[in-house]
Design an enzyme around this catalytic site. Structure first.
Site, PDB file in Angstrom:
ATOM      1  N   ASP A 136      48.282  26.843  70.501  1.00 57.82           N
ATOM      2  CA  ASP A 136      47.948  25.680  70.971  1.00 57.82           C
ATOM      3  C   ASP A 136      47.529  25.939  72.351  1.00 57.82           C
ATOM      4  O   ASP A 136      48.400  26.395  73.102  1.00 57.82           O
ATOM      5  CB  ASP A 136      49.030  24.288  70.756  1.00 57.82           C
ATOM      6  CG  ASP A 136      48.115  22.986  70.467  1.00 57.82           C
ATOM      7  OD1 ASP A 136      47.319  22.688  71.172  1.00 57.82           O
ATOM      8  OD2 ASP A 136      48.468  22.538  69.545  1.00 57.82           O
ATOM      9  N   ASP A 190      65.378  23.392  62.787  1.00 55.15           N
ATOM     10  CA  ASP A 190      66.315  23.734  63.871  1.00 55.15           C
ATOM     11  C   ASP A 190      67.299  24.809  63.344  1.00 55.15           C
ATOM     12  O   ASP A 190      68.044  24.476  62.509  1.00 55.15           O
ATOM     13  CB  ASP A 190      66.999  22.291  64.216  1.00 55.15           C
ATOM     14  CG  ASP A 190      68.057  22.712  65.172  1.00 55.15           C
ATOM     15  OD1 ASP A 190      68.080  23.537  66.162  1.00 55.15           O
ATOM     16  OD2 ASP A 190      69.131  21.677  65.250  1.00 55.15           O
ATOM     17  N   HIS A 218      49.875  16.097  63.820  1.00 61.59           N
ATOM     18  CA  HIS A 218      50.840  15.350  64.559  1.00 61.59           C
ATOM     19  C   HIS A 218      50.728  14.113  65.370  1.00 61.59           C
ATOM     20  O   HIS A 218      51.483  13.509  65.897  1.00 61.59           O
ATOM     21  CB  HIS A 218      51.529  16.503  65.514  1.00 61.59           C
ATOM     22  CG  HIS A 218      50.554  16.911  66.662  1.00 61.59           C
ATOM     23  ND1 HIS A 218      49.346  17.588  66.334  1.00 61.59           N
ATOM     24  CD2 HIS A 218      50.526  16.725  67.817  1.00 61.59           C
ATOM     25  CE1 HIS A 218      48.674  17.622  67.436  1.00 61.59           C
ATOM     26  NE2 HIS A 218      49.391  17.152  68.241  1.00 61.59           N
ATOM     27  N   ASP A 219      49.518  13.802  65.327  1.00 61.62           N
ATOM     28  CA  ASP A 219      48.846  12.570  65.918  1.00 61.62           C
ATOM     29  C   ASP A 219      48.567  11.293  65.009  1.00 61.62           C
ATOM     30  O   ASP A 219      48.206  10.289  65.442  1.00 61.62           O
ATOM     31  CB  ASP A 219      47.485  12.914  66.881  1.00 61.62           C
ATOM     32  CG  ASP A 219      47.848  13.907  67.900  1.00 61.62           C
ATOM     33  OD1 ASP A 219      48.987  13.996  68.599  1.00 61.62           O
ATOM     34  OD2 ASP A 219      46.922  14.546  68.361  1.00 61.62           O
ATOM     35  N   ASP A 265      43.406  21.898  72.497  1.00 60.04           N
ATOM     36  CA  ASP A 265      43.570  20.597  72.679  1.00 60.04           C
ATOM     37  C   ASP A 265      42.363  19.723  73.624  1.00 60.04           C
ATOM     38  O   ASP A 265      41.955  20.441  74.616  1.00 60.04           O
ATOM     39  CB  ASP A 265      44.617  20.402  73.482  1.00 60.04           C
ATOM     40  CG  ASP A 265      45.443  18.887  73.444  1.00 60.04           C
ATOM     41  OD1 ASP A 265      45.802  18.603  72.367  1.00 60.04           O
ATOM     42  OD2 ASP A 265      45.546  18.459  74.732  1.00 60.04           O
ATOM     43  N   ASP A 318      70.832  22.129  67.917  1.00 63.34           N
ATOM     44  CA  ASP A 318      70.740  21.083  69.081  1.00 63.34           C
ATOM     45  C   ASP A 318      69.721  19.824  68.424  1.00 63.34           C
ATOM     46  O   ASP A 318      69.501  18.988  69.411  1.00 63.34           O
ATOM     47  CB  ASP A 318      69.992  21.925  70.337  1.00 63.34           C
ATOM     48  CG  ASP A 318      68.521  22.072  70.156  1.00 63.34           C
ATOM     49  OD1 ASP A 318      68.276  22.146  68.904  1.00 63.34           O
ATOM     50  OD2 ASP A 318      68.062  22.609  70.952  1.00 63.34           O
ATOM     51  N   GLU A 345      39.650  20.790  69.368  1.00 60.84           N
ATOM     52  CA  GLU A 345      39.871  19.583  69.259  1.00 60.84           C
ATOM     53  C   GLU A 345      39.153  18.398  69.921  1.00 60.84           C
ATOM     54  O   GLU A 345      38.988  18.669  71.156  1.00 60.84           O
ATOM     55  CB  GLU A 345      41.289  18.996  69.578  1.00 60.84           C
ATOM     56  CG  GLU A 345      41.828  17.826  68.733  1.00 60.84           C
ATOM     57  CD  GLU A 345      42.852  17.141  69.773  1.00 60.84           C
ATOM     58  OE1 GLU A 345      43.450  16.079  69.404  1.00 60.84           O
ATOM     59  OE2 GLU A 345      43.065  17.160  71.114  1.00 60.84           O
TER      60      GLU A 345
HETATM   61  O1  TEU Z   1      45.288  14.463  71.273  1.00 52.25           O
HETATM   62  C1  TEU Z   1      44.334  13.882  71.639  1.00 52.25           C
HETATM   63  C2  TEU Z   1      44.025  12.455  71.446  1.00 52.25           C
HETATM   64  O2  TEU Z   1      42.913  12.197  71.826  1.00 52.25           O
HETATM   65  C3  TEU Z   1      44.361  11.879  70.360  1.00 52.25           C
HETATM   66  O3  TEU Z   1      44.844  12.384  69.098  1.00 52.25           O
HETATM   67  C4  TEU Z   1      45.701  11.278  70.972  1.00 52.25           C
HETATM   68  O4  TEU Z   1      47.046  11.951  70.523  1.00 52.25           O
HETATM   69  C5  TEU Z   1      45.992   9.710  70.727  1.00 52.25           C
HETATM   70  O5  TEU Z   1      46.381   9.417  69.453  1.00 52.25           O
HETATM   71  C6  TEU Z   1      44.875   8.891  71.183  1.00 52.25           C
HETATM   72  O6  TEU Z   1      45.139   7.513  70.595  1.00 52.25           O
HETATM   73  C7  TEU Z   1      45.761  15.696  71.857  1.00 52.25           C
HETATM   74  C8  TEU Z   1      47.188  16.204  71.030  1.00 52.25           C
HETATM   75  O7  TEU Z   1      46.990  16.481  69.695  1.00 52.25           O
HETATM   76  C9  TEU Z   1      48.151  15.231  71.516  1.00 52.25           C
HETATM   77  O8  TEU Z   1      49.285  15.434  70.672  1.00 52.25           O
HETATM   78  C10 TEU Z   1      48.271  14.972  72.821  1.00 52.25           C
HETATM   79  O9  TEU Z   1      49.167  14.051  73.097  1.00 52.25           O
HETATM   80  C11 TEU Z   1      47.053  14.844  73.626  1.00 52.25           C
HETATM   81  O10 TEU Z   1      46.030  15.756  73.138  1.00 52.25           O
HETATM   82  C12 TEU Z   1      47.208  15.177  75.261  1.00 52.25           C
HETATM   83  O11 TEU Z   1      47.367  16.405  75.359  1.00 52.25           O
END
Ligand code: TEU
Length: 569
Positions: free
Chosen positions: A101, A24, A344-345, A209, A28, A272
């Site tokens: 992205d 950051d 990030h997921d 995505d 903020d 993805e």
């Molecule tokens: O994620 C797609 C997805 O199917 C998963 O990884 C999801 O995040 C979830 O964990 C399923 O349980 C992509 C992006 O990477 C994610 O951050 C977004 O939330 C999602 O698409 C929607 O755009």
């Protein structure tokens, strides 16, 4: 890959920045482009080739930017277009590329396209989204009146009723993320135009995505099909209707023609693709078909899932070997793999597949990295992974921010699940584990912000941070730097054939890579048990050490969480 020259990305490493949590610059509490610009040295020092930037477009932030309301601008939260241009220039000056992205399966419900589509059933953009009347014989809003029984990724049905028209719209994710209708050629043209605009601006490609969800299996009369009921739920699994649907290859080939054809081959596209199989991935990544360079597959990050990601089972190493082994073999002669543990997921790999207890954290983080980076494919490092960042010690529900986690909690508790158990699953598997701020130093808020961070900083930052690791040759960071350099300099790491060894061993992961007479043996101990190396792999003790994660000691013993890259004579 063209038969003559391997593509540049066969020896590249990508670093993912989740900007909200990276750095950051304006106090903020939310990371921004100014923050990314401040820390480009960190990326150059690591030696990565590409920065993949998670979404920075204008967005109501219902899903942290994966809900876009304007594809051709930057959200003031993150900065400005001018700063994005600065970032492109600064990265290019350092020999790095920028991959954006691309989130075009859905938009935000605040995107002007959706606002227009929603405004009336006669709108010229009505057909840009999936609008359907209630199920036959039912009234809008009746329980079960949704056009199909599909469960959304973020809990509840995939359909939201629009009271004004009495019709439902489709959203595979949150209700604030309506799905675009790719059957409509105007939608596809608008997306292509936007993509060309970014490439003309200087970006070097896209991470796409959920791109294997853009084609839905729709009947000639517009009918969408119910899916099989999900165990213990009123809703069904609609994935057969939207994962790699009937027109997916056509749509990606058209995109390739309309957007990428005739441009420099210095670009990168990665799709993805939840649920993608090896056989499908061969088609998607076969260069002669002109679709994408590589895909993110999900098999290995599903091996510890039961009926859902919240139903957690310990990973069995032989399952991981069987899966990675199949992907390596399946894309050996055609196509290309991407390689990742974290993004990030996903929860943090060192906590999930490693051992984040104090005695083993550094060794297990470097062991996992060695295993991944020595496979054939393009490795992706997620911010903080190079520092051995771990899951956050969540105390209660109030510490979570992620829409998937919060929606799941509401639905699971109202379905009668024990709130304590739901919380335990969130603690371990929630996406927020990956989203706590990057730990730059030991100061308050880890040097991420001078304000109040949007998501709590992990208290372990006093010990685990970039400042402490950058000059320490023994650090997780330094080990990543060596792994990345090895891929750049060693053809066998980038391109060598892969052969899995010891497929049934429960704790040791071993394989060879070979190219033109050079052979590497990689052996990783994913446990606290020491092993006599000669008993596992008789040729190993005599081989030359190329790279290891522990100080040289007894070549005969493979220590807990030790990883060795050996050159066979
Ligand atoms: O994620 C797609 C997805 O199917 C998963 O990884 C999801 O995040 C979830 O964990 C399923 O349980 C992509 C992006 O990477 C994610 O951050 C977004 O939330 C999602 O698409 C929607 O755009």
């Amino acid at each position: 890959m063209a038969a003559d020259q391997p593509a540049w990305w066969t020896r590249a490493v990508v670093y993912q920045v989740y900007p909200r949590s990276f750095m950051d610059s304006d106090g903020d509490g939310i990371g921004d482009l100014g923050g990314v610009l401040l820390h480009l040295d960190h990326l150059s020092d690591l030696g990565v080739d590409v920065l993949w930037l998670s979404p920075v477009y204008p967005s109501p932030q219902a899903d942290n930017g994966y809900d876009i309301s304007d594809y051709q601008d930057i959200d003031p939260l993150f900065g400005s277009l001018q700063q994005l241009d600065e970032l492109i220039t600064a990265l290019h000056a350092r020999g790095m590329k920028l991959v954006m992205d691309l989130v075009v399966n859905h938009t935000s419900d605040q995107h002007p396209w959706f606002l227009e589509s929603r405004s009336s059933t006669d709108s010229p953009k009505r057909d840009w989204y999936w609008w359907r009347p209630p199920r036959e014989g039912m009234a809008p809003g009746d329980p079960g009146a949704e056009p199909t029984n599909w469960q959304s990724f973020f809990s509840g049905p995939t359909w939201e009723l629009d009271e004004a028209s009495g019709e439902y719209y489709l959203h595979l994710f949150d209700r604030r993320q309506p799905d675009l209708n790719w059957e409509n050629p105007e939608v596809r043209q608008a997306v292509h135009e936007m993509m060309r605009w970014w490439l003309d601006r200087g970006v070097d490609g896209f991470r796409m995505d959920v791109i294997n969800m853009i084609s839905k299996d729709v009947g000639p009369d517009g009918h969408l099909h119910d899916g099989p009921p999900l165990p213990g739920a009123a809703l069904g699994d609609g994935s057969a209707s939207y994962l790699c649907g009937p027109r997916i290859h056509e749509f990606l080939q058209e995109m390739h023609r309309e957007v990428f054809a005739g441009r420099s081959d210095a670009l990168l596209t990665v799709g993805e693709m939840p649920g993608v199989t090896v056989e499908q991935a061969r088609l998607f990544t076969d260069p002669s078909r002109g679709e994408v360079d590589m895909v993110f597959q999900f098999e290995h990050v599903g091996l510890d899932h039961g009926t859902s990601k919240w139903d957690i089972h310990p990973l069995r190493l032989r399952d991981l070997k069987a899966s990675f082994g199949r992907w390596q073999a399946g894309l050996a002669d055609v196509g290309w793999n991407s390689l990742y543990w974290d993004n990030h997921d996903q929860p943090r790999a060192v906590s999930r597949f490693g051992d984040d207890s104090p005695g083993f954290r550094r060794d297990s983080a470097t062991c996992l990295a060695t295993l991944l980076h020595l496979h054939r494919g393009t490795p992706y490092v997620y911010q903080g992974e190079e520092l051995g960042m771990a899951n956050y010690p969540f105390r209660g529900l109030e510490e979570f921010a992620d829409v998937e986690s919060l929606n799941h909690h509401v639905h699971a508790v109202s379905a009668g699940h024990d709130p304590a158990e739901v919380l335990d699953a969130l603690r371990y598997m929630s996406r927020d584990n990956a989203r706590t701020p990057v730990q730059w130093d030991a100061s308050p808020h880890a040097g991420f912000t001078t304000g109040t961070p949007w998501l709590a900083v992990n208290p372990d930052h006093v010990e685990w941070n970039a400042a402490a690791q950058r000059d320490d040759e023994n650090s997780v960071f330094a080990h990543h730097r060596r792994l990345i350099a090895l891929r750049h300099t060693d053809d066998v790491v980038a391109l060598g054939d892969f052969t899995m060894l010891l497929p049934d061993h429960d704790e040791v992961y071993a394989f060879t890579r070979s190219l033109g007479g050079v052979e590497l043996l990689v052996v990783c101990n994913l446990s606290r048990t020491p092993y006599r190396l000669a008993e596992l792999l008789p040729e190993a003790p005599a081989a030359e050490l190329v790279l290891g994660n522990l100080p040289d000691d007894d070549p005969a013993e493979l220590r807990p969480w030790e990883a060795r890259v050996l050159r066979l004579p």
